[in-house]
Scaffold this active site. Structure first.
Site, mmCIF file in Angstrom:
data_model
loop_
_atom_site.group_PDB
_atom_site.id
_atom_site.type_symbol
_atom_site.label_atom_id
_atom_site.label_comp_id
_atom_site.label_asym_id
_atom_site.label_seq_id
_atom_site.Cartn_x
_atom_site.Cartn_y
_atom_site.Cartn_z
ATOM 1 N N GLY A 166 48.997 84.699 32.964
ATOM 2 C CA GLY A 166 48.555 85.878 33.586
ATOM 3 C C GLY A 166 48.337 87.160 33.597
ATOM 4 C CG ASP A 191 51.111 88.471 38.377
ATOM 5 O OD1 ASP A 191 50.730 88.155 39.094
ATOM 6 O OD2 ASP A 191 51.607 88.970 37.249
ATOM 7 C CB SER A 220 52.743 92.504 33.052
ATOM 8 O OG SER A 220 51.817 90.961 32.655
ATOM 9 C CD GLU A 280 55.113 87.775 40.083
ATOM 10 O OE1 GLU A 280 55.723 88.126 39.896
ATOM 11 O OE2 GLU A 280 54.415 89.096 39.941
ATOM 12 C CG ASP A 281 51.310 87.701 44.149
ATOM 13 O OD1 ASP A 281 52.178 88.336 43.732
ATOM 14 O OD2 ASP A 281 50.530 88.209 43.283
ATOM 15 C CG HIS A 314 48.136 84.659 42.549
ATOM 16 N ND1 HIS A 314 49.661 84.585 41.874
ATOM 17 C CD2 HIS A 314 47.719 85.992 42.075
ATOM 18 C CE1 HIS A 314 49.669 85.875 40.983
ATOM 19 N NE2 HIS A 314 48.775 86.378 41.399
ATOM 20 C CG ASP A 352 44.011 85.655 31.465
ATOM 21 O OD1 ASP A 352 45.177 86.428 32.692
ATOM 22 O OD2 ASP A 352 43.239 85.453 31.762
ATOM 23 C CD GLN A 407 47.836 79.501 36.352
ATOM 24 O OE1 GLN A 407 47.492 80.365 37.199
ATOM 25 N NE2 GLN A 407 49.308 78.609 37.457
ATOM 26 C CD GLU A 465 53.389 88.302 33.332
ATOM 27 O OE1 GLU A 465 53.493 89.236 32.959
ATOM 28 O OE2 GLU A 465 53.523 88.970 34.945
HETATM 29 C C1 LIG Z 1 47.179 89.428 39.065
HETATM 30 S S1 LIG Z 1 46.840 88.877 37.293
HETATM 31 C C2 LIG Z 1 47.728 89.070 36.352
HETATM 32 C C3 LIG Z 1 48.318 90.455 36.416
HETATM 33 C C4 LIG Z 1 49.383 90.733 35.263
HETATM 34 N N1 LIG Z 1 50.319 89.668 35.476
HETATM 35 C C5 LIG Z 1 50.100 92.653 35.726
HETATM 36 O O1 LIG Z 1 50.898 92.164 36.164
HETATM 37 O O2 LIG Z 1 49.337 92.936 35.855
HETATM 38 C C6 LIG Z 1 46.333 87.307 37.023
HETATM 39 C C7 LIG Z 1 45.559 86.964 36.332
HETATM 40 O O3 LIG Z 1 45.389 85.226 36.067
HETATM 41 C C8 LIG Z 1 44.068 85.346 35.091
HETATM 42 N N2 LIG Z 1 43.646 83.406 35.337
HETATM 43 C C9 LIG Z 1 42.922 83.436 36.459
HETATM 44 N N3 LIG Z 1 42.895 81.829 36.339
HETATM 45 C C10 LIG Z 1 44.218 81.702 35.573
HETATM 46 C C11 LIG Z 1 43.674 80.026 35.640
HETATM 47 N N4 LIG Z 1 44.237 79.346 35.818
HETATM 48 N N5 LIG Z 1 45.312 79.894 34.235
HETATM 49 C C12 LIG Z 1 45.413 80.968 33.643
HETATM 50 N N6 LIG Z 1 45.709 81.988 33.955
HETATM 51 C C13 LIG Z 1 44.485 82.823 34.722
HETATM 52 C C14 LIG Z 1 43.232 86.216 35.348
HETATM 53 O O4 LIG Z 1 41.754 85.892 34.591
HETATM 54 C C15 LIG Z 1 44.084 87.155 35.599
HETATM 55 O O5 LIG Z 1 44.040 88.358 35.002
#
Ligand SMILES: C[S@@+](CC[C@H](N)C(=O)[O-])C[C@H]1O[C@@H](n2cnc3c(N)ncnc32)[C@H](O)[C@@H]1O
Length: 243
Positions: free
Chosen positions: A45, A111, A51, A139-140, A114, A69, A89, A43
């Site tokens: 995020g 996730d 999660s 997703e999203d 986005h 992350d 990512q 996963e």
């Molecule tokens: C929607 S949250 C994840 C929620 C988690 N999966 C849950 O279900 O509770 C999005 C996460 O993506 C991370 N994020 C943002 N940009 C990113 C990137 N370029 N590469 C990896 N992670 C990233 C953020 O730090 C954040 O923690």
């Protein structure tokens, strides 16, 4: 929502979980078949870590679970059965490294940010590391319709438009316009692209042969791939109403 998710939500701890409510039915529909055996799951995020225990409880206890992350703070959510790697990512080199270390994957769930360009970069880098029979979920995907995320209605750069082009490529066996619409090799391994509200699921299935037509009469079955080689096709069935 399935019994699993309903029960899990009522037993969550202080690790905050954020998901749209209608995703749980989609997870149940798409992921239940991966619960019976150990799998490799990624996963993208982590956020507040909610999660991590959910997927640990959902999948087989001997599964290999990886969470990614960009936020260094998320490293604290690693535990004995859940790995956390910190990285971007949108960085193909990082994605290649984690794929070499943990892959191939049965299921990948994006996730993360986005941001549309990130979703496309991650898909492009990680799809080759999905196992035969595996799934890639993004997703999203409503952010495909948000200019602030690099999307916007019918914006060619959005993930939804990218996924629509995957649908075209899946059908490129059947091209009748070779210059405009050439065969794309992903057709050999893309079983389906399923569009839900805000989730796109791409399924991998390695195909050993080109699509084949079957005809059966008096118990005799004939197979042919001739239809793929014809060009300038017209219907032998149409026109019966005079059109
Ligand atoms: C929607 S949250 C994840 C929620 C988690 N999966 C849950 O279900 O509770 C999005 C996460 O993506 C991370 N994020 C943002 N940009 C990113 C990137 N370029 N590469 C990896 N992670 C990233 C953020 O730090 C954040 O923690």
């Amino acid at each position: 929502m399935s019994d699993f998710f309903e029960t899990h939500l009522s037993k969550t701890d202080d690790r905050l979980l954020t998901k749209w409510a209608h995703y749980f039915e989609i997870y149940t529909r798409e992921l239940s078949r991966f619960r019976e055996r150990p799998i490799t799951f990624l996963e993208i995020g982590v956020f507040k870590g909610g999660s991590v225990p959910m997927w640990q409880a959902f999948f087989h206890p001997e599964s290999r679970l990886l969470f990614v992350d960009i936020d260094q703070d998320c490293a604290k959510f690693a535990n004995a059965n859940a790995h956390v790697e910190i990285g971007n990512q949108a960085d193909p080199e990082f994605l290649a490294q984690i794929s070499a270390k943990y892959g191939p994957f049965d299921v990948i769930l994006d996730d993360g940010s986005h941001i549309n360009t990130h979703q496309i970069k991650s898909f492009t880098a990680l799809w080759p590391h999905i196992r035969d029979g595996g799934l890639y979920l993004v997703e999203d995907c409503h952010t495909s319709y948000w200019p602030g995320f690099g999307g916007g209605y019918r914006n060619e750069a959005s993930f939804i438009e990218f996924a629509k082009r995957l649908v075209d490529k899946m059908h490129s066996w059947y091209t009748d316009q070779d210059a405009l619409f050439p065969f794309h090799p992903i057709a050999k391994e893309l079983h389906s692209v399923r569009f839900y509200d805000s989730i796109v699921v791409s399924e991998k299935q390695l195909k050993t042969d080109r699509p084949t037509t079957l005809t059966a009469q008096n118990g005799t079955v004939s197979r042919s791939q001739r239809a793929l080689d014809i060009r300038g096709r017209t219907s032998i069935f149409a026109g019966k109403d005079g059109s």
